[in-house]
Design a protein around this motif. Sequence first.
Motif, PDB file in Angstrom:
ATOM      1  N   PHE A  39       0.680  -1.249  -0.121  1.00 57.71           N
ATOM      2  CA  PHE A  39      -0.061   0.075   0.045  1.00 57.71           C
ATOM      3  C   PHE A  39       1.031   1.240  -0.053  1.00 57.71           C
ATOM      4  O   PHE A  39       0.638   2.192  -0.583  1.00 57.71           O
ATOM      5  CB  PHE A  39      -0.899   0.105   1.067  1.00 57.71           C
ATOM      6  CG  PHE A  39      -1.464   1.235   1.188  1.00 57.71           C
ATOM      7  CD1 PHE A  39      -2.906   1.606   0.410  1.00 57.71           C
ATOM      8  CD2 PHE A  39      -1.224   2.283   2.130  1.00 57.71           C
ATOM      9  CE1 PHE A  39      -3.550   2.838   0.508  1.00 57.71           C
ATOM     10  CE2 PHE A  39      -2.265   3.540   2.195  1.00 57.71           C
ATOM     11  CZ  PHE A  39      -2.975   3.829   1.636  1.00 57.71           C
ATOM     12  N   ARG A  40       1.774   1.189   0.636  1.00 62.35           N
ATOM     13  CA  ARG A  40       2.640   2.484   1.051  1.00 62.35           C
ATOM     14  C   ARG A  40       3.622   2.749  -0.562  1.00 62.35           C
ATOM     15  O   ARG A  40       3.588   3.876  -0.794  1.00 62.35           O
ATOM     16  CB  ARG A  40       3.752   2.343   1.932  1.00 62.35           C
ATOM     17  CG  ARG A  40       3.048   2.630   3.672  1.00 62.35           C
ATOM     18  CD  ARG A  40       4.209   2.115   4.789  1.00 62.35           C
ATOM     19  NE  ARG A  40       3.487   2.584   5.772  1.00 62.35           N
ATOM     20  CZ  ARG A  40       4.116   2.378   6.933  1.00 62.35           C
ATOM     21  NH1 ARG A  40       5.212   1.578   6.878  1.00 62.35           N
ATOM     22  NH2 ARG A  40       3.615   2.982   8.200  1.00 62.35           N
ATOM     23  N   ARG A  43       0.793   3.886  -2.867  1.00 62.23           N
ATOM     24  CA  ARG A  43       0.385   5.265  -2.456  1.00 62.23           C
ATOM     25  C   ARG A  43       1.478   6.146  -2.856  1.00 62.23           C
ATOM     26  O   ARG A  43       0.879   7.536  -3.258  1.00 62.23           O
ATOM     27  CB  ARG A  43       0.216   5.196  -0.880  1.00 62.23           C
ATOM     28  CG  ARG A  43      -0.212   6.653  -0.491  1.00 62.23           C
ATOM     29  CD  ARG A  43      -1.687   7.106  -1.131  1.00 62.23           C
ATOM     30  NE  ARG A  43      -2.108   8.279  -0.356  1.00 62.23           N
ATOM     31  CZ  ARG A  43      -1.474   9.394  -0.497  1.00 62.23           C
ATOM     32  NH1 ARG A  43      -0.405   9.496  -1.390  1.00 62.23           N
ATOM     33  NH2 ARG A  43      -1.712  10.557   0.012  1.00 62.23           N
ATOM     34  N   ASP A  48      -2.946   8.796  -3.856  1.00 60.71           N
ATOM     35  CA  ASP A  48      -4.247   8.509  -3.591  1.00 60.71           C
ATOM     36  C   ASP A  48      -4.719   7.313  -2.891  1.00 60.71           C
ATOM     37  O   ASP A  48      -4.214   6.297  -3.331  1.00 60.71           O
ATOM     38  CB  ASP A  48      -5.273   8.855  -4.874  1.00 60.71           C
ATOM     39  CG  ASP A  48      -6.725   8.459  -4.602  1.00 60.71           C
ATOM     40  OD1 ASP A  48      -7.380   7.321  -4.695  1.00 60.71           O
ATOM     41  OD2 ASP A  48      -7.370   9.656  -4.614  1.00 60.71           O
ATOM     42  N   ASP A  49      -5.267   7.353  -1.775  1.00 63.39           N
ATOM     43  CA  ASP A  49      -5.433   6.260  -1.002  1.00 63.39           C
ATOM     44  C   ASP A  49      -6.301   5.123  -1.587  1.00 63.39           C
ATOM     45  O   ASP A  49      -5.961   4.026  -1.536  1.00 63.39           O
ATOM     46  CB  ASP A  49      -6.180   6.764   0.472  1.00 63.39           C
ATOM     47  CG  ASP A  49      -5.075   7.328   1.449  1.00 63.39           C
ATOM     48  OD1 ASP A  49      -3.983   7.626   1.029  1.00 63.39           O
ATOM     49  OD2 ASP A  49      -5.538   7.363   2.591  1.00 63.39           O
ATOM     50  N   GLU A  53      -5.150   1.342  -2.822  1.00 64.30           N
ATOM     51  CA  GLU A  53      -5.792   0.127  -2.145  1.00 64.30           C
ATOM     52  C   GLU A  53      -6.452  -0.919  -3.422  1.00 64.30           C
ATOM     53  O   GLU A  53      -6.222  -1.796  -3.447  1.00 64.30           O
ATOM     54  CB  GLU A  53      -7.130   0.601  -1.329  1.00 64.30           C
ATOM     55  CG  GLU A  53      -7.639  -0.544  -0.483  1.00 64.30           C
ATOM     56  CD  GLU A  53      -8.405  -0.214   0.498  1.00 64.30           C
ATOM     57  OE1 GLU A  53      -9.194  -0.988   1.140  1.00 64.30           O
ATOM     58  OE2 GLU A  53      -8.375   0.996   1.028  1.00 64.30           O
ATOM     59  N   GLU A 139       1.755  14.050   5.070  1.00 65.94           N
ATOM     60  CA  GLU A 139       1.521  13.200   3.969  1.00 65.94           C
ATOM     61  C   GLU A 139       1.480  14.356   2.755  1.00 65.94           C
ATOM     62  O   GLU A 139       1.803  13.852   1.657  1.00 65.94           O
ATOM     63  CB  GLU A 139       0.164  12.535   4.204  1.00 65.94           C
ATOM     64  CG  GLU A 139       0.205  11.495   5.319  1.00 65.94           C
ATOM     65  CD  GLU A 139      -0.919  10.555   5.350  1.00 65.94           C
ATOM     66  OE1 GLU A 139      -2.045  11.273   5.028  1.00 65.94           O
ATOM     67  OE2 GLU A 139      -1.294   9.516   6.098  1.00 65.94           O
TER      68      GLU A 139
END
Length: 226
Positions: A39-40, A43, A48-49, A53, A139
């Motif tokens: 995920f990191r 991302r 964009d989260d 995902e 972030e």
Amino acid sequence: MPRPETVSSVTERDLVAAARARDAAAIRTIVRQNNRRLFRIARAILKDDGEAEDAVQESYVRAFTHLAEFEGKSSLATWLTRIAINEALGRVRRRRPTVALDEVSPRGRGATVVPFPLVAAQPDPERAMAQHEVHAMLEQAIDALPDAFRVVLVARVIEEMSVEETAELFGLKPETVKTRLYRARAQLRRSLEAKFGPLLTETFPFDGARCEAMAGRVLARLAAMS
């Protein structure tokens, strides 16, 4: 004479074999072990989260349906990360086809987040809100870094990958990884100083309910002394 097998290598091989047979427990274990890293990294590329995902989910599906292609030449985590990088880069190209991403295109491990401000032993709404705001600003500052710097920063600092791991994943020379990390940190430092500088005079707040409680305790002590 062949080298003795380590427990970790046997465990990974067993997990892969079970996952190839669609063993749900093995698949869940692999996903849980790699979720944060994938995920990191995704991302860092997509910024964009939700899309990150989605990219991770698609990467897992692709990986588990092509698990027979995993030859064990690298760790399973590295293999999965490459798939996630390719998936994320593909989404960026489809979203912004004119953007050149040569500097972050791949060729071919968890991290500790230090909370700031420090979390109190008891829940503190003011501190929780401040911590949330700090995380959001951090972030945003990371998202503002150039793509080539951001992915290296996330890999090296947030995911604590070695220089060699990062270089292998992104097809870079180790010296290039070091240079980009240095520049990313310098740019991030300047950005955070600009954001947090004016806030330094407001650190360690002692107002609101805490201030009123102190006044009440002082008055109570004085009354008891009368």
